[in-house]
Structures are given as structure tokens and as C-alpha cells.
Design an enzyme around this catalytic site. Structure first.
Site, PDB file in Angstrom:
ATOM      1  N   ARG A 259       0.848  -1.181   0.000  1.00 39.14           N
ATOM      2  CA  ARG A 259       0.000   0.000   0.000  1.00 39.14           C
ATOM      3  C   ARG A 259       0.888   1.237   0.000  1.00 39.14           C
ATOM      4  O   ARG A 259       1.871   1.311   0.752  1.00 39.14           O
ATOM      5  CB  ARG A 259      -0.924   0.024   1.229  1.00 39.14           C
ATOM      6  CG  ARG A 259      -2.030  -1.021   1.203  1.00 39.14           C
ATOM      7  CD  ARG A 259      -3.086  -0.702   0.151  1.00 39.14           C
ATOM      8  NE  ARG A 259      -4.197  -1.656   0.150  1.00 39.14           N
ATOM      9  CZ  ARG A 259      -4.263  -2.740  -0.620  1.00 39.14           C
ATOM     10  NH1 ARG A 259      -3.258  -3.010  -1.455  1.00 39.14           N
ATOM     11  NH2 ARG A 259      -5.317  -3.536  -0.565  1.00 39.14           N
ATOM     12  N   GLU A 287      -3.409   6.998  -5.194  1.00 43.87           N
ATOM     13  CA  GLU A 287      -3.257   5.834  -6.056  1.00 43.87           C
ATOM     14  C   GLU A 287      -2.580   6.194  -7.373  1.00 43.87           C
ATOM     15  O   GLU A 287      -1.763   5.431  -7.883  1.00 43.87           O
ATOM     16  CB  GLU A 287      -4.639   5.208  -6.321  1.00 43.87           C
ATOM     17  CG  GLU A 287      -4.627   3.964  -7.197  1.00 43.87           C
ATOM     18  CD  GLU A 287      -4.038   2.744  -6.508  1.00 43.87           C
ATOM     19  OE1 GLU A 287      -3.701   1.778  -7.215  1.00 43.87           O
ATOM     20  OE2 GLU A 287      -3.906   2.763  -5.263  1.00 43.87           O
ATOM     21  N   HIS A 306       0.153  -0.208 -10.290  1.00 43.24           N
ATOM     22  CA  HIS A 306      -0.597  -1.174  -9.473  1.00 43.24           C
ATOM     23  C   HIS A 306      -0.958  -2.417 -10.294  1.00 43.24           C
ATOM     24  O   HIS A 306      -2.129  -2.798 -10.405  1.00 43.24           O
ATOM     25  CB  HIS A 306      -1.857  -0.517  -8.900  1.00 43.24           C
ATOM     26  CG  HIS A 306      -2.363  -1.186  -7.655  1.00 43.24           C
ATOM     27  ND1 HIS A 306      -3.158  -0.563  -6.724  1.00 43.24           N
ATOM     28  CD2 HIS A 306      -2.193  -2.459  -7.177  1.00 43.24           C
ATOM     29  CE1 HIS A 306      -3.455  -1.383  -5.740  1.00 43.24           C
ATOM     30  NE2 HIS A 306      -2.876  -2.549  -5.998  1.00 43.24           N
TER      31      HIS A 306
END
Length: 348
Positions: A259, A287, A306
Site C-alpha cells: 500500500r 493511487e 498497481h
């Protein structure tokens, strides 16, 4: 005897390959699929599927009353209001990783079983991490850049003679999570010395995994490569800050597939700008970094969007695990990947 009923909740554009035609066929042999089109929001159609009214199943009138909900990325949050619309729901199987953004405590308090495919999603993350560790040890990205800049091998010959490579490198794993444990299992096949920081496991447990338990400061100072696999909790937010980054060896690499908020990003960028460490970053906070973020441009950063978790064909594992859990539930067997209410406080 009628088959139990199943509905889906996920965003189709984000979950292609999760439920393949073969898996849907297998699921149809276990339960009556109310509608192959998934729920994406709790609208009137969702109400009908979940049991508030009659729906059409293959052209015939039939009660919705979904007993099983298979969810995936993009599923709406299942709160008390949604729960009230699903009086017959007995099982939620999440064909993805974390379920924190999907269900609240009220779901567990209603006696609904919950399972997820985090174990399946851990496989590609661990594989990605293994590749990142190997590439970091051999300074693959630096070789690539020098070779492309020089169009020759003069500087490369010099770099090859430095103390690089993967033989007996020290790799520090932060977090004995399911992914952290898989990474350790993969790295044990190589000539690495493994360090592990996780306050929830004992020295004996770490040794059984094949690692030496150390505190975080020692891990940051001793490791050639540090890989993060801790869940994001209030106590782990910014656990890697300027103090920890200052402990890293010259030329060490930080890998983050967990994360983004585990790391104080401003402190990381400041450290990276000195050129003293490298980073492989698959997750950031926010993000998507701001358009002017240095993470896009720094030569010692390998930034990916990601993608360490299940993408493309890897997503089939998620569907397979979800259908397997549905089968176990209907056969009266123990779920292999059940999530309990108390797990919410510590899972990713």
C-alpha cells in the site's frame, strides 16, 4: 429440490477473465444463476435480484432472493441498507483481494458467511516481487539505461565488476502477511539471507519460515533490498519514514507492492533525489501520483501502475477460488478462506 440462487456484483470492465464461460458453467451446476449481468449499484434491478421482487429467469417468472453473492472489483459497498434488501443472503464470496471496501460489520452480525480470494491474488504479487528482487540485485534497470544511453558496453563492463548480483544478498521482508510469506517461500529457493520484521510473530515462527526476526530499524539498515508486505492500518501508516529511509545502505532498493501509504512519500522522494537508494514502486498514495510527481522521472525509480496483483489471465485464479468456495459452502464444508469480523481490524 430447487438449486440455491446466486447473483454477481462487480464492474465487468474491471473483472474480465474472473468468471470465464467454463467457470460460469460449473457454477450453474451448483446454483441457479439469477442473471449473469452483475450488479454495479444498488438500483431497482439489484433490489429485484437480491429478493425484493419477482424477476425473470430465462423468460420465466421466479423469485430473486439471492442466497449467494459473488463479488469482485467495483462491487458496491454492502452496508445495512443493502443488507435489508437481501433477506435470504447467506454467503458473500469476493473474487478479489481485500474485502474491507465491500462489507461492513453488519454483514457478519447478520450471520452471513464471507470469503475472499486474497490467497489467489497473492500469487502474482509474490511473483512480481520475486522478479523485482532479482532485477534489483542485478541492477537491471541501471544496465538498461546505461546501455541505451551509450549504445555500447564500455561503462557496462565496469559496472559488471562491482559488488552487485544476487548471491547472498540480504533481503528484508516487512510483514509476514500471506504475500510476505509467499515471497519468503519463493526467495528460499535462492542464495538470499532473509530478514523479517513483523511484531506479531515470534523468533521461532520467523525461523520456521526461513527468516531471521529483527526489528524494523535493523532490517532497514542491514538489507540490500527491502520489500513491503504489511497491511495498511492506523499503526502502519507512514511506517517507512525519513528516519527509516536514512538507515538504508547506499545503493539499496525499496520495493513496495503493498500500500502506498505505508511510506511517507515526500520523505521517499527526498531520499531518492539524492541518488543513494533505488525503488520499485507499484503502489502510491494517492493511487495515481500527481502529474508533476518526481516518481515519474527519477532514473532510480521503476514505477508501475498497481499491476503486481492479478491482471488479465491471472484473474481466472480469483474466479476459480470463488467457485471452489461456493461449492464447499453448498456441500456443508468449512470455507478455506473465510473472513471473520475480528479479521477486519488487521487485514489489508
Amino acid at each position: 429440490m430447487s438449486l440455491p440462487t446466486v447473483a454477481f456484483a462487480m464492474q465487468p470492465e474491471r473483472t474480465r477473465y474472473v468468471l470465464t464461460p467454463e467457470l460460469l458453467k460449473r457454477l450453474a451446476g451448483l446454483a441457479r444463476i439469477l442473471d449473469e449481468r452483475p450488479i454495479t449499484e444498488f438500483d431497482e434491478r439489484a433490489k429485484r435480484l437480491l429478493g425484493e421482487a419477482e424477476i425473470l429467469v430465462k423468460g420465466r417468472g421466479a423469485p430473486g432472493e439471492a442466497e449467494i453473492l459473488v463479488t469482485g472489483w467495483g462491487a458496491p459497498f454492502f452496508d445495512e441498507a443493502a443488507l435489508a434488501r437481501a433477506p435470504h443472503l447467506r454467503l458473500i464470496v469476493h473474487a478479489a483481494g481485500t474485502i474491507k471496501g465491500l462489507v461492513g460489520r453488519s454483514v457478519f452480525e447478520a450471520g452471513i458467511k464471507v470469503s475472499h480470494a486474497a490467497e489467489a491474488n497473492a500469487v502474482p504479487v509474490a511473483e512480481f516481487t520475486l522478479a523485482a528482487v532479482i532485477f534489483a540485485g542485478k541492477r537491471v534497470f541501471q544496465f538498461r539505461d546505461i546501455y541505451a544511453a551509450d549504445r555500447g558496453r564500455g561503462r557496462i563492463q565496469t559496472l559488471q565488476g562491482e559488488a552487485i548480483g544476487n548471491h547472498r544478498r540480504i533481503v528484508g521482508i516487512v510483514g509476514a502477511s500471506r504475500i510476505g510469506r509467499r515471497v519468503i517461500e519463493l526467495l528460499r529457493l535462492f542464495d538470499y539471507q532473509l530478514l523479517l520484521y513483523d511484531p506479531l510473530i515470534s523468533e521461532a515462527e520467523a525461523e520456521a519460515l526461513g527468516a531471521e526476526k529483527v526489528d524494523l530499524a535493523a532490517l532497514m539498515a542491514r538489507s540490500d533490498i527491502v520489500s513491503l508486505h504489511a497491511p495498511l492500518l492506523p499503526e502502519t501508516r507512514h511506517m517507512i519514514d525519513a528516519r527509516q529511509l536514512a538507515l538504508m545502505k547506499e545503493g539499496a532498493t525499496l520495493i513496495n507492492t503493498a500500500r502506498g501509504a505505508l511510506v511517507n512519500e515526500a520523505a521517499l522522494i527526498a531520499k531518492l533525489q539524492t541518488g543513494s537508494i533505488n525503488a520499485v514502486i507499484d503502489v502510491t498514495h494517492p493511487e495515481i501520483p500527481e502529474g508533476n510527481s518526481s516518481l515519474y522521472d527519477l532514473p532510480n525509480v521503476f514505477l508501475t501502475p498497481h499491476i503486481a496483483g492479478a491482471i488479465g489471465l491471472e484473474r481466472r485464479r480469483l474466479g476459480e477460488m470463488a467457485v471452489d468456495e461456493v461449492a464447499r459452502f453448498l456441500e456443508g464444508k468449512q470455507l478455506l478462506f473465510e473472513v471473520l469480523k475480528q479479521d477486519l481490524a488487521r487485514i489489508a
